[in-house]
Scaffold this motif. Structure first.
Motif, mmCIF file in Angstrom:
data_model
loop_
_atom_site.group_PDB
_atom_site.id
_atom_site.type_symbol
_atom_site.label_atom_id
_atom_site.label_comp_id
_atom_site.label_asym_id
_atom_site.label_seq_id
_atom_site.Cartn_x
_atom_site.Cartn_y
_atom_site.Cartn_z
ATOM 1 N N GLY A 173 142.226 78.895 -20.619
ATOM 2 C CA GLY A 173 141.797 78.773 -19.170
ATOM 3 C C GLY A 173 141.182 80.327 -18.818
ATOM 4 N N TYR A 174 140.211 80.135 -18.165
ATOM 5 C CA TYR A 174 139.523 81.348 -17.620
ATOM 6 C C TYR A 174 138.756 80.982 -16.243
ATOM 7 C CZ TYR A 174 138.937 81.672 -22.777
ATOM 8 O OH TYR A 174 139.268 81.533 -24.030
ATOM 9 N N PRO A 175 138.510 82.016 -15.659
ATOM 10 C CA PRO A 175 137.582 81.895 -14.288
ATOM 11 C C PRO A 175 136.413 80.968 -14.715
ATOM 12 C CG PRO A 175 138.497 83.960 -14.275
ATOM 13 C CD PRO A 175 138.841 83.445 -15.677
ATOM 14 N N ARG A 176 135.891 80.222 -13.822
ATOM 15 C CA ARG A 176 134.621 79.380 -14.526
ATOM 16 C C ARG A 176 133.486 80.105 -14.791
ATOM 17 N NH1 ARG A 176 132.001 74.196 -11.552
ATOM 18 N NH2 ARG A 176 134.410 73.734 -10.929
ATOM 19 N N ALA A 177 133.258 81.383 -14.077
ATOM 20 C CA ALA A 177 131.902 82.123 -14.711
ATOM 21 C C ALA A 177 132.157 82.734 -16.129
ATOM 22 C CB ALA A 177 131.827 83.145 -13.493
ATOM 23 N N GLN A 178 133.304 82.979 -16.338
ATOM 24 C CA GLN A 178 133.789 83.402 -17.686
ATOM 25 C C GLN A 178 133.511 82.609 -18.436
ATOM 26 O OE1 GLN A 178 137.518 85.108 -17.963
ATOM 27 N NE2 GLN A 178 137.249 85.971 -20.287
ATOM 28 N N ALA A 179 133.988 81.440 -18.417
ATOM 29 C CA ALA A 179 134.182 80.106 -19.011
ATOM 30 C C ALA A 179 132.553 79.798 -19.438
ATOM 31 C CB ALA A 179 135.023 78.865 -18.742
ATOM 32 N N GLU A 180 131.801 79.916 -18.581
ATOM 33 C CA GLU A 180 130.564 79.358 -18.589
ATOM 34 C C GLU A 180 129.616 80.194 -19.475
ATOM 35 O OE1 GLU A 180 128.870 79.264 -14.520
ATOM 36 O OE2 GLU A 180 129.808 77.146 -14.220
ATOM 37 N N ARG A 181 129.868 81.629 -19.457
ATOM 38 C CA ARG A 181 129.438 82.425 -20.309
ATOM 39 C C ARG A 181 130.015 82.425 -21.707
ATOM 40 N NH1 ARG A 181 130.435 86.114 -15.850
ATOM 41 N NH2 ARG A 181 132.213 86.945 -16.915
ATOM 42 N N MET B 94 133.991 71.046 -35.991
ATOM 43 C CA MET B 94 134.451 71.528 -34.667
ATOM 44 C C MET B 94 133.724 70.918 -33.682
ATOM 45 S SD MET B 94 134.993 75.615 -36.092
ATOM 46 C CE MET B 94 136.165 75.961 -34.555
ATOM 47 N N GLY B 95 134.562 71.102 -32.705
ATOM 48 C CA GLY B 95 133.968 70.488 -31.141
ATOM 49 C C GLY B 95 134.628 71.414 -30.067
ATOM 50 N N THR B 96 133.791 71.925 -29.177
ATOM 51 C CA THR B 96 134.225 72.474 -28.078
ATOM 52 C C THR B 96 133.623 72.111 -26.810
ATOM 53 O OG1 THR B 96 134.200 74.459 -29.346
ATOM 54 C CG2 THR B 96 134.246 75.073 -27.289
ATOM 55 N N VAL B 97 134.586 71.791 -25.738
ATOM 56 C CA VAL B 97 134.292 71.226 -24.436
ATOM 57 C C VAL B 97 134.742 72.351 -23.222
ATOM 58 C CG1 VAL B 97 134.881 69.311 -22.816
ATOM 59 C CG2 VAL B 97 134.847 69.006 -25.650
ATOM 60 N N ARG B 98 133.857 72.499 -22.439
ATOM 61 C CA ARG B 98 134.225 73.241 -21.111
ATOM 62 C C ARG B 98 134.312 72.218 -19.919
ATOM 63 N NH1 ARG B 98 131.930 74.754 -16.680
ATOM 64 N NH2 ARG B 98 129.808 74.158 -17.339
ATOM 65 N N SER B 99 135.419 72.079 -19.124
ATOM 66 C CA SER B 99 135.462 71.658 -17.754
ATOM 67 C C SER B 99 135.885 72.660 -16.869
ATOM 68 C CB SER B 99 136.583 70.442 -17.855
ATOM 69 O OG SER B 99 135.909 69.177 -18.589
ATOM 70 N N HIS B 100 135.246 72.824 -15.880
ATOM 71 C CA HIS B 100 135.487 73.858 -14.976
ATOM 72 C C HIS B 100 135.615 75.108 -15.693
ATOM 73 C CE1 HIS B 100 136.291 71.485 -11.185
ATOM 74 N NE2 HIS B 100 136.119 70.617 -12.250
ATOM 75 N N GLY B 101 136.712 76.023 -15.485
ATOM 76 C CA GLY B 101 136.797 77.214 -16.517
ATOM 77 C C GLY B 101 138.046 77.229 -17.514
ATOM 78 N N ALA B 102 137.883 75.667 -17.924
ATOM 79 C CA ALA B 102 138.873 75.367 -18.984
ATOM 80 C C ALA B 102 138.204 75.140 -20.369
ATOM 81 C CB ALA B 102 139.966 74.435 -18.759
ATOM 82 N N ILE B 103 138.442 75.713 -21.423
ATOM 83 C CA ILE B 103 137.804 75.331 -22.470
ATOM 84 C C ILE B 103 138.704 74.724 -23.501
ATOM 85 C CG2 ILE B 103 136.478 76.346 -24.539
ATOM 86 C CD1 ILE B 103 135.143 78.212 -22.437
ATOM 87 N N THR B 104 138.420 73.589 -24.326
ATOM 88 C CA THR B 104 139.191 73.453 -25.562
ATOM 89 C C THR B 104 138.312 73.139 -26.764
ATOM 90 O OG1 THR B 104 140.564 71.597 -26.470
ATOM 91 C CG2 THR B 104 138.962 70.617 -25.040
ATOM 92 N N THR B 105 138.973 73.555 -27.799
ATOM 93 C CA THR B 105 138.153 73.483 -29.101
ATOM 94 C C THR B 105 139.000 72.667 -29.971
ATOM 95 O OG1 THR B 105 136.880 75.336 -29.155
ATOM 96 C CG2 THR B 105 137.542 74.542 -31.229
ATOM 97 N N VAL B 106 138.533 71.536 -30.711
ATOM 98 C CA VAL B 106 139.308 70.975 -31.649
ATOM 99 C C VAL B 106 138.643 71.089 -32.994
ATOM 100 C CG1 VAL B 106 139.810 68.396 -32.598
ATOM 101 C CG2 VAL B 106 139.888 68.997 -30.111
ATOM 102 N N LEU B 107 139.317 71.312 -33.982
ATOM 103 C CA LEU B 107 139.059 71.647 -35.516
ATOM 104 C C LEU B 107 139.649 71.034 -36.412
ATOM 105 C CD1 LEU B 107 139.201 75.472 -36.602
ATOM 106 C CD2 LEU B 107 140.491 73.622 -37.856
#
Length: 246
Positions: free
Chosen positions: A133-141, A200-213
């Motif tokens: 979890g991150y602030p949304r702007a950080q996750a977007e970057r 690998m797959g990486t997904v962002r929702s709002h400021g949260a990011i998940t990666t499945v490997l």
């Protein structure tokens, strides 16, 4: 792939925080904040994912096909106790790829984190997940940086255990749409006679990011069915958890 005991302090810290808030509130209805007109203020929305919400975004054993087992108290992060497995020294443009390989996360400055690892009985295939979890702007970057790395780096070099490692990253032809932003890609790491392959797959929702490997061997089940199901379910759970944040 190296796995290490996963820290479990998050749940303890969350419980302590709730007790502290209860003590400060005193259980009084007067503790509800009101605006200048005397009306109750709208509840504030958390800026990022909490530890509890990060755990809620993890896939469950029942989300994978039969034969897969959750490895208790294990995670992806190699930054403590597995330095020889880490790929370092990549040029800045490509660093997001090695960051997610080394720790499961795109950013070191996260607000919450949860990880898990599944293995298939009788095989060496591994499916693992990270939620951060991150602030949304950080996750977007962070997602922008990863996408740029995947699309522009191709093959680059770094070091693993003090020796040259060649990393090849490639965006897959199939790009399912998950969350606010998503990316599927493959990574190959070659160091001497050792080769490691990952879906690998990486997904962002709002400021949260998940990666499945998905780390698979030269023979046996590649684990693609489990990886695909895990990625889809991870995106669904991440979206539900992140909906409670800014």
């Amino acid at each position: 792939m190296h796995v290490r005991p996963r820290r479990v302090v998050f749940a303890t810290l969350a419980a302590s925080s709730l007790l502290l808030l209860s003590a400060c509130d005193g259980g009084s209805a007067s503790a509800d904040k009101k605006d200048n007109k005397g009306a109750p203020s709208a509840p504030s929305v958390p800026a990022s994912l909490s530890a509890e919400q990060a755990e809620q975004a993890l896939v469950a054993p029942g989300d994978l096909p039969a034969g897969w087992k959750l490895e208790a108290n294990t995670g992806l992060d190699k930054s403590q106790g597995a330095d020889d497995d880490m790929v370092t020294g990549a040029k800045p443009l490509c660093a997001p790829v090695t960051a997610v390989l080394n720790s499961g996360r795109l950013e070191a400055d996260y607000k919450a984190n949860a990880q898990e690892v599944f293995t298939k009985k009788g095989d060496r295939t591994t499916v693992a997940q990270d939620v951060s979890g991150y602030p949304r702007a950080q996750a977007e970057r962070a997602m922008t940086g990863l996408r740029t790395a995947v699309e522009q780096c191709g093959t680059f070099t770094g070091k693993q255990a003090g020796k040259k490692a060649t990393v090849t990253v490639k965006k897959t032809a199939e790009q399912p749409k998950y969350g606010d932003d998503s990316l599927r890609y493959t990574v190959k790491v070659v160091q001497g006679d050792l080769q490691m392959d990952f879906d690998m797959g990486t997904v962002r929702s709002h400021g949260a990011i998940t990666t499945v490997l998905n780390n698979y061997p030269d023979h046996g089940d590649r684990g693609m069915e489990a990886f695909t199901k895990a990625l889809s379910k991870a995106a669904e759970k991440l979206g539900a958890a992140a909906a409670k944040t800014a």
